[in-house]
Design a protein around this motif. Structure first.
Motif, short mmCIF file in Angstrom:
data_model
loop_
_atom_site.label_atom_id
_atom_site.label_comp_id
_atom_site.label_asym_id
_atom_site.label_seq_id
_atom_site.Cartn_x
_atom_site.Cartn_y
_atom_site.Cartn_z
N PHE A 189 -2.71 -0.93 -3.12
CA PHE A 189 -3.72 -0.13 -2.46
C PHE A 189 -3.23 1.31 -2.27
O PHE A 189 -2.03 1.55 -2.11
CB PHE A 189 -4.05 -0.70 -1.07
CG PHE A 189 -4.98 -1.88 -1.10
CD1 PHE A 189 -6.35 -1.70 -0.96
CD2 PHE A 189 -4.49 -3.16 -1.23
CE1 PHE A 189 -7.21 -2.77 -0.96
CE2 PHE A 189 -5.34 -4.26 -1.23
CZ PHE A 189 -6.71 -4.06 -1.09
N GLU A 212 -18.83 3.78 -2.33
CA GLU A 212 -17.40 3.57 -2.59
C GLU A 212 -16.58 3.92 -1.35
O GLU A 212 -15.60 3.21 -1.03
CB GLU A 212 -16.96 4.40 -3.78
CG GLU A 212 -17.48 3.90 -5.12
CD GLU A 212 -17.23 4.86 -6.26
OE1 GLU A 212 -17.25 4.40 -7.42
OE2 GLU A 212 -17.03 6.07 -6.00
N ASN A 214 -12.30 -3.02 1.73
CA ASN A 214 -10.94 -2.82 1.22
C ASN A 214 -9.92 -2.75 2.36
O ASN A 214 -8.81 -3.28 2.26
CB ASN A 214 -10.86 -1.56 0.36
CG ASN A 214 -11.56 -1.73 -0.97
OD1 ASN A 214 -12.11 -2.79 -1.27
ND2 ASN A 214 -11.55 -0.68 -1.78
N ALA A 224 -8.22 2.22 0.30
CA ALA A 224 -8.56 1.85 1.67
C ALA A 224 -8.51 3.11 2.52
O ALA A 224 -7.61 3.94 2.36
CB ALA A 224 -7.59 0.81 2.22
N SER A 260 0.83 -1.21 0.00
CA SER A 260 0.00 0.00 0.00
C SER A 260 0.86 1.26 0.00
O SER A 260 1.89 1.33 0.68
CB SER A 260 -0.95 0.04 1.21
OG SER A 260 -0.26 0.22 2.42
N GLU A 320 -9.24 -6.27 3.52
CA GLU A 320 -8.36 -7.01 2.61
C GLU A 320 -6.92 -6.53 2.74
O GLU A 320 -5.98 -7.35 2.74
CB GLU A 320 -8.84 -6.87 1.17
CG GLU A 320 -8.01 -7.67 0.19
CD GLU A 320 -8.52 -7.63 -1.23
OE1 GLU A 320 -7.74 -7.99 -2.14
OE2 GLU A 320 -9.69 -7.24 -1.44
N LEU A 321 -6.73 -5.22 2.85
CA LEU A 321 -5.38 -4.68 2.98
C LEU A 321 -4.70 -5.23 4.23
O LEU A 321 -3.51 -5.56 4.21
CB LEU A 321 -5.45 -3.15 3.05
CG LEU A 321 -4.14 -2.41 3.36
CD1 LEU A 321 -3.07 -2.74 2.33
CD2 LEU A 321 -4.38 -0.91 3.42
N ARG A 370 -7.42 0.74 -6.10
CA ARG A 370 -8.14 0.28 -4.91
C ARG A 370 -7.80 1.20 -3.73
O ARG A 370 -6.62 1.40 -3.40
CB ARG A 370 -7.76 -1.16 -4.58
CG ARG A 370 -8.11 -2.13 -5.69
CD ARG A 370 -8.23 -3.53 -5.17
NE ARG A 370 -9.42 -3.67 -4.33
CZ ARG A 370 -9.71 -4.77 -3.64
NH1 ARG A 370 -8.87 -5.79 -3.66
NH2 ARG A 370 -10.80 -4.85 -2.92
N ASP A 412 -9.12 3.43 -11.44
CA ASP A 412 -9.73 2.40 -10.59
C ASP A 412 -8.72 1.80 -9.62
O ASP A 412 -8.67 0.58 -9.41
CB ASP A 412 -10.37 1.30 -11.45
CG ASP A 412 -11.42 0.50 -10.67
OD1 ASP A 412 -11.96 1.03 -9.69
OD2 ASP A 412 -11.69 -0.66 -11.07
N THR A 464 -17.05 1.17 1.17
CA THR A 464 -16.25 0.01 0.77
C THR A 464 -14.79 0.21 1.14
O THR A 464 -14.12 -0.70 1.65
CB THR A 464 -16.39 -0.23 -0.74
OG1 THR A 464 -17.77 -0.48 -1.05
CG2 THR A 464 -15.56 -1.42 -1.20
N ALA A 465 -14.26 1.42 0.89
CA ALA A 465 -12.88 1.72 1.24
C ALA A 465 -12.64 1.59 2.74
O ALA A 465 -11.56 1.16 3.17
CB ALA A 465 -12.52 3.13 0.78
#
Length: 383
Positions: free
Chosen positions: A245, A326, A334, A295, A224, A337-338, A293, A291, A329-330
């Motif tokens: 990320f 969005e 996200n 976080a 990231s 997942e990070l 990703r 696009d 989700t971040a």
């Protein structure tokens, strides 16, 4: 089973009317008309995942000049970390990732929360930042130069129990005399960090403002990029292609620019932040177009960037073109997942019951996250 009844579930998949059943710290059912041993009526409210802040500094307190933090005693820093955890959880933040704290305080805070000694969000921590000699944040990092030294420094953090390895790819706003975007650690040095992390599957992160720093980080395989303030179109496309990320930390620049020298922030930092803020708007456009990703991370602890104001980052993201969904989700999926978490960030059966109850729908309004009515960590109501 305890049931949150009469409300609507709002997560990255959208919003739907549903009850949520909780047992042994997990979500065990999501559906209509659930019955359980106990029940909490949340009619007309929205049940959302707890927020994940992927970039905080637990031993900092939002003071105007962060370089003075190193004058504080270990005990003071520890008390502050505990207080910051309490502030974060009060605002529905159920997971934080500390990316730089003095000594091993953030690692100890992680264990204290996990063992029930402290009440607060789950903590992931890097231990000490790995920094070139005299580089950005050198006053609280582990200085290292060259492939071999960085390898040893990274292994030291892993030995201490780090959940993530963090380094500095460029200069920064808050280090006097540092050039914000000037490259610091090289591609080779960051590659050493990544290679040291591979055996344990540990994610990596780097502070990077400039296009060169971002591109160097992607080439090295960093997980990231933090800040990414001067991201250009090519850097954004490289990040998207590599799956890197981006953690924007918009709140950090906002705190400095909005308060300025008059509030006691060093003039050097304000000047650099004002320049960075202009370019940051373009960085967001490039990231969204490519696009990349995203976080959520705030850099909480930096000037006028407080732990009990973490949800303002969601509005910062929507103000720059992200939809409320969005941004949600971040700040949930996200971020999970990070951090390598596969059982937090959604309101689904089998996930940990890290939940917030909100008066408004967070899939429609960024302000919905402010002042949650209820907060649950692993099924236990803490707010």
């Amino acid at each position: 089973m305890h049931v949150l009844s009469g409300g609507s579930v709002a997560d990255a998949d959208g919003t739907m009317e549903a009850d949520v059943g909780i047992e042994n710290g997990q979500i065990v059912a999501v559906g209509d008309s659930l019955s359980g041993d106990t029940e909490t009526d949340v009619s007309g409210k929205f049940i959302a995942p707890g927020l994940i802040d992927a970039h905080v500094h637990l031993t900092m307190d939002g003071r105007a000049d962060v370089s003075t933090v190193h004058n504080d005693s270990i005990a003071t820093l520890s008390y502050r970390a505990a207080a910051n955890l309490q502030k974060a959880i009060s605002q529905g933040v159920t997971t934080v990732r500390d990316l730089g704290a003095g000594y091993e305080i953030a690692l100890d805070a992680r264990d204290a929360v996990s063992n029930g000694v402290l009440e607060g969000p789950r903590v992931h921590a890097c231990g000490q930042n790995i920094i070139m000699t005299g580089g950005h944040g050198h006053w609280f990092g582990r200085e290292a130069d060259g492939y071999d030294e960085v390898t040893k420094a990274a292994r030291e953090q892993l030995k201490a129990g780090a959940d993530v390895l963090k380094c500095m790819a460029t200069g920064g706003v808050l280090t006097e005399g540092a050039v914000t975007g000037a490259p610091e650690l090289t591609v080779e040095e960051m590659t050493a960090l990544v290679e040291a992390a591979v055996p344990t599957g540990t994610p990596t992160a780097t502070h990077a403002h400039s296009e060169v720093g971002i591109k160097n980080a992607v080439k090295a395989g960093i997980t990231s990029v933090e800040h990414g303030t001067f991201m250009d179109e090519e850097a954004a496309e490289m990040m998207a292609d590599a799956g890197t990320f981006w953690v924007p930390t918009a709140s950090a620049l906002h705190g400095i620019v909005e308060n300025g020298v008059e509030a006691g922030i060093p003039e050097d930092a304000v000047t650099k932040a004002e320049d960075a803020a202009d370019r940051f708007e373009e960085a967001f456009e490039h990231a969204l177009d490519a696009d990349v990703r995203v976080a959520m991370g705030t850099d909480a602890g930096t000037p006028f960037n407080f732990f009990d104001e973490i949800p303002q980052e969601i509005k910062q993201m929507t103000d720059r073109g992200m939809t409320p969904n969005e941004a949600l989700t971040a700040a949930t999926v996200n971020g999970a997942e990070l951090l390598g978490l596969d059982d937090v960030g959604m309101v689904e059966s089998g996930y940990v019951a890290d939940l917030v109850v909100l008066a408004e729908n967070p899939n429609e309004s960024a302000s919905a996250w402010w002042d949650p009515e209820q907060v649950y960590t692993a099924g236990v109501q803490v707010v």
